[in-house]
Design a protein around this motif. Structure first.
Motif, PDB file in Angstrom:
ATOM      1  N   VAL A   1       0.837  -1.200   0.000  1.00 41.90           N
ATOM      2  CA  VAL A   1       0.000   0.000   0.000  1.00 41.90           C
ATOM      3  C   VAL A   1       0.872   1.250   0.000  1.00 41.90           C
ATOM      4  CG1 VAL A   1      -1.746   1.310   1.272  1.00 41.90           C
ATOM      5  CG2 VAL A   1      -1.926  -1.188   1.112  1.00 41.90           C
ATOM      6  N   TYR A   2       1.945   1.229   0.789  1.00 43.86           N
ATOM      7  CA  TYR A   2       2.828   2.397   0.803  1.00 43.86           C
ATOM      8  C   TYR A   2       3.425   2.645  -0.585  1.00 43.86           C
ATOM      9  CZ  TYR A   2       6.621   5.583   1.713  1.00 43.86           C
ATOM     10  OH  TYR A   2       7.467   6.668   1.645  1.00 43.86           O
ATOM     11  N   THR A   3       3.864   1.586  -1.255  1.00 43.62           N
ATOM     12  CA  THR A   3       4.435   1.742  -2.594  1.00 43.62           C
ATOM     13  C   THR A   3       3.410   2.315  -3.559  1.00 43.62           C
ATOM     14  OG1 THR A   3       6.028  -0.068  -2.279  1.00 43.62           O
ATOM     15  CG2 THR A   3       5.443   0.506  -4.554  1.00 43.62           C
ATOM     16  N   ARG A   4       2.193   1.795  -3.532  1.00 45.52           N
ATOM     17  CA  ARG A   4       1.162   2.276  -4.449  1.00 45.52           C
ATOM     18  C   ARG A   4       0.843   3.749  -4.210  1.00 45.52           C
ATOM     19  NH1 ARG A   4      -2.627  -0.809  -3.031  1.00 45.52           N
ATOM     20  NH2 ARG A   4      -4.169   0.577  -2.092  1.00 45.52           N
ATOM     21  N   HIS A   5       0.674   4.112  -2.957  1.00 46.37           N
ATOM     22  CA  HIS A   5       0.322   5.501  -2.651  1.00 46.37           C
ATOM     23  C   HIS A   5       1.465   6.454  -2.958  1.00 46.37           C
ATOM     24  CE1 HIS A   5      -3.126   4.354   0.361  1.00 46.37           C
ATOM     25  NE2 HIS A   5      -3.357   3.947  -0.880  1.00 46.37           N
ATOM     26  N   THR A   6       2.699   6.037  -2.680  1.00 49.07           N
ATOM     27  CA  THR A   6       3.845   6.903  -2.962  1.00 49.07           C
ATOM     28  C   THR A   6       4.031   7.074  -4.461  1.00 49.07           C
ATOM     29  OG1 THR A   6       4.921   6.213  -0.897  1.00 49.07           O
ATOM     30  CG2 THR A   6       6.316   7.241  -2.569  1.00 49.07           C
ATOM     31  N   ASN A   7       3.906   5.978  -5.206  1.00 43.02           N
ATOM     32  CA  ASN A   7       4.019   6.077  -6.667  1.00 43.02           C
ATOM     33  C   ASN A   7       2.963   7.021  -7.230  1.00 43.02           C
ATOM     34  OD1 ASN A   7       6.215   4.399  -6.819  1.00 43.02           O
ATOM     35  ND2 ASN A   7       5.079   2.606  -7.540  1.00 43.02           N
ATOM     36  N   GLU A   8       1.749   6.920  -6.714  1.00 43.90           N
ATOM     37  CA  GLU A   8       0.687   7.808  -7.189  1.00 43.90           C
ATOM     38  C   GLU A   8       0.998   9.263  -6.852  1.00 43.90           C
ATOM     39  OE1 GLU A   8      -2.765   6.269  -5.283  1.00 43.90           O
ATOM     40  OE2 GLU A   8      -3.022   4.580  -6.682  1.00 43.90           O
ATOM     41  N   ARG A   9       1.570   9.505  -5.682  1.00 42.99           N
ATOM     42  CA  ARG A   9       1.824  10.880  -5.262  1.00 42.99           C
ATOM     43  C   ARG A   9       2.910  11.546  -6.092  1.00 42.99           C
ATOM     44  NH1 ARG A   9       4.832  14.214  -2.344  1.00 42.99           N
ATOM     45  NH2 ARG A   9       6.441  12.679  -1.871  1.00 42.99           N
ATOM     46  N   ILE A  10       3.983  10.787  -6.427  1.00 38.59           N
ATOM     47  CA  ILE A  10       5.102  11.428  -7.116  1.00 38.59           C
ATOM     48  C   ILE A  10       5.143  11.089  -8.606  1.00 38.59           C
ATOM     49  CG2 ILE A  10       6.454  11.455  -4.995  1.00 38.59           C
ATOM     50  CD1 ILE A  10       8.106   9.151  -6.068  1.00 38.59           C
ATOM     51  N   GLY A  11       4.209  10.268  -9.078  1.00 39.20           N
ATOM     52  CA  GLY A  11       4.142   9.963 -10.496  1.00 39.20           C
ATOM     53  C   GLY A  11       5.216   9.013 -10.985  1.00 39.20           C
ATOM     54  N   ARG A  12       5.542   8.011 -10.172  1.00 39.36           N
ATOM     55  CA  ARG A  12       6.502   7.000 -10.609  1.00 39.36           C
ATOM     56  C   ARG A  12       5.795   5.670 -10.773  1.00 39.36           C
ATOM     57  NH1 ARG A  12       8.639   3.260  -7.187  1.00 39.36           N
ATOM     58  NH2 ARG A  12      10.708   3.244  -8.147  1.00 39.36           N
ATOM     59  N   ASP A  13       6.555   4.670 -11.256  1.00 39.72           N
ATOM     60  CA  ASP A  13       5.982   3.342 -11.475  1.00 39.72           C
ATOM     61  C   ASP A  13       7.004   2.308 -11.065  1.00 39.72           C
ATOM     62  OD1 ASP A  13       4.189   1.414 -12.216  1.00 39.72           O
ATOM     63  OD2 ASP A  13       4.746   1.435 -14.328  1.00 39.72           O
ATOM     64  N   GLY A  14       6.534   1.124 -10.693  1.00 40.94           N
ATOM     65  CA  GLY A  14       7.428   0.022 -10.385  1.00 40.94           C
ATOM     66  C   GLY A  14       7.692  -0.139  -8.905  1.00 40.94           C
ATOM     67  N   PRO A  15       8.488  -1.152  -8.535  1.00 40.37           N
ATOM     68  CA  PRO A  15       8.780  -1.423  -7.124  1.00 40.37           C
ATOM     69  C   PRO A  15       9.506  -0.256  -6.475  1.00 40.37           C
ATOM     70  CG  PRO A  15       9.452  -3.258  -8.530  1.00 40.37           C
ATOM     71  CD  PRO A  15       9.136  -2.123  -9.437  1.00 40.37           C
ATOM     72  N   LEU A  16       9.209  -0.057  -5.226  1.00 37.50           N
ATOM     73  CA  LEU A  16       9.895   0.966  -4.448  1.00 37.50           C
ATOM     74  C   LEU A  16      10.959   0.346  -3.561  1.00 37.50           C
ATOM     75  CD1 LEU A  16       9.864   4.015  -3.809  1.00 37.50           C
ATOM     76  CD2 LEU A  16       8.217   3.513  -1.984  1.00 37.50           C
ATOM     77  N   PHE A  17      10.639  -0.816  -2.987  1.00 36.51           N
ATOM     78  CA  PHE A  17      11.587  -1.536  -2.140  1.00 36.51           C
ATOM     79  C   PHE A  17      12.293  -2.607  -2.957  1.00 36.51           C
ATOM     80  CE2 PHE A  17       8.356   0.123   0.762  1.00 36.51           C
ATOM     81  CZ  PHE A  17       9.164   0.804   1.662  1.00 36.51           C
ATOM     82  N   ARG A  18      13.462  -2.973  -2.524  1.00 45.57           N
ATOM     83  CA  ARG A  18      14.287  -3.883  -3.318  1.00 45.57           C
ATOM     84  C   ARG A  18      13.790  -5.320  -3.284  1.00 45.57           C
ATOM     85  NH1 ARG A  18      19.533  -4.659   0.577  1.00 45.57           N
ATOM     86  NH2 ARG A  18      18.362  -5.473   2.328  1.00 45.57           N
ATOM     87  N   GLY A  19      12.925  -5.653  -2.349  1.00 48.01           N
ATOM     88  CA  GLY A  19      12.424  -7.018  -2.277  1.00 48.01           C
ATOM     89  C   GLY A  19      11.883  -7.310  -0.896  1.00 48.01           C
ATOM     90  N   ARG A  20      12.034  -8.532  -0.471  1.00 48.69           N
ATOM     91  CA  ARG A  20      11.520  -8.954   0.823  1.00 48.69           C
ATOM     92  C   ARG A  20      12.195  -8.181   1.953  1.00 48.69           C
ATOM     93  NH1 ARG A  20      13.603 -14.611   2.999  1.00 48.69           N
ATOM     94  NH2 ARG A  20      14.056 -13.382   4.853  1.00 48.69           N
TER      95      ARG A  20
END
Length: 260
Positions: A102-121
């Motif tokens: 959820v954090y990745t989705r919301h952050t991507n939406e806020r700054i206009g980026r796409d793809g994974p934010l964290f490197r993995g597990r």
């Protein structure tokens, strides 16, 4: 909810870690306490502005409301985070999946980026006793000292240290009593965190188990880059020995002297 030093017992009879210094297994058990961290892809930022940190805190509240996962301590850096989590009903993996996705989705939406934010597990290190808990909380709060312009742990807004000192309203997802009850008062806790040694109200006793300390070294190694080869691991273990109470540090150094 844990509230005193004796109110939780270690449900892990043996730390579930690879003995060959490999990646730690996830331990997802009831009444487990875990040191959890993750960092950005290619060591890039995961918190781009203060609203991102506010959103992360909102999601910590959400995983508490949904899974009962409590936060004992946290520190939100620029490209990574540290959490100490108490999971009375288990659910660590489910909680971290919700938090990360959820954090990745919301952050991507806020700054206009796409793809994974964290490197993995995420990395998760089980905390097996009170002494390890105290030293882990100290380590998490002191992480802020790595940031430019931060010369005191209580000078950083985005960790739980100010809440421990009573300078900020305590959110319902944060439980501080398990740590604070081991100190005479908040000031004693503050001195413990700010001290250049880990001497506190309790100390580790007996023979130091290198296999127990090794996973912490793995997390420290991850902070500075990938580590290859036993010599570097041994050097990091010696650095850990320097941070242990005197008798425990000496025991670790003596064991390392005979390690191959």
């Amino acid at each position: 909810m844990p509230g005193t030093k004796s109110s939780w017992s270690n449900p892990v009879t043996e730390c579930a870690h690879d003995r060959c210094m490999g990646r730690a297994h996830r331990v997802d058990i009831e009444q487990g306490i875990h040191h959890v961290m993750n960092r950005g892809v290619n060591r890039g930022a995961v918190f781009f502005a203060d609203p991102d940190r506010v959103e992360f805190g909102r999601l910590l509240q959400q995983i508490f409301d949904r899974f009962g996962v409590e936060v004992i301590a946290y520190c939100l850096m620029t490209n990574h985070y540290h959490l100490v989590l108490y999971c009375p009903d288990g659910g660590l993996s489910d909680a971290m999946h919700l938090l990360g996705s959820v954090y990745t989705r919301h952050t991507n939406e806020r700054i206009g980026r796409d793809g994974p934010l964290f490197r993995g597990r995420f990395h998760a290190l089980p905390i097996v006793d009170d002494d390890q808990l105290l030293c882990t909380v100290r380590y998490v709060h002191r992480n802020a000292l790595d940031l430019p312009g931060i010369d005191s742990v209580d000078g950083y807004r985005w960790s739980s240290h100010r809440t421990y000192l009573g300078r900020r309203t305590q959110p319902s997802f944060l439980v501080a009593d398990l740590v604070l009850n081991q100190f005479e008062n908040r000031r004693a806790f503050d001195v413990f965190v700010k001290s250049e040694t880990t001497a506190g109200p309790t100390t580790w006793t007996g023979q130091v188990d290198i296999d127990r300390i090794a996973p912490l070294v793995q997390i420290i190694a991850d902070e500075v880059g990938d580590v290859h080869g036993s010599r570097i691991h041994r050097s990091l273990l010696l650095l850990v020995a320097d941070e242990l109470p005197q008798h425990s540090g000496q025991a670790l150094r003596e064991q390392l002297a005979f390690a191959t």
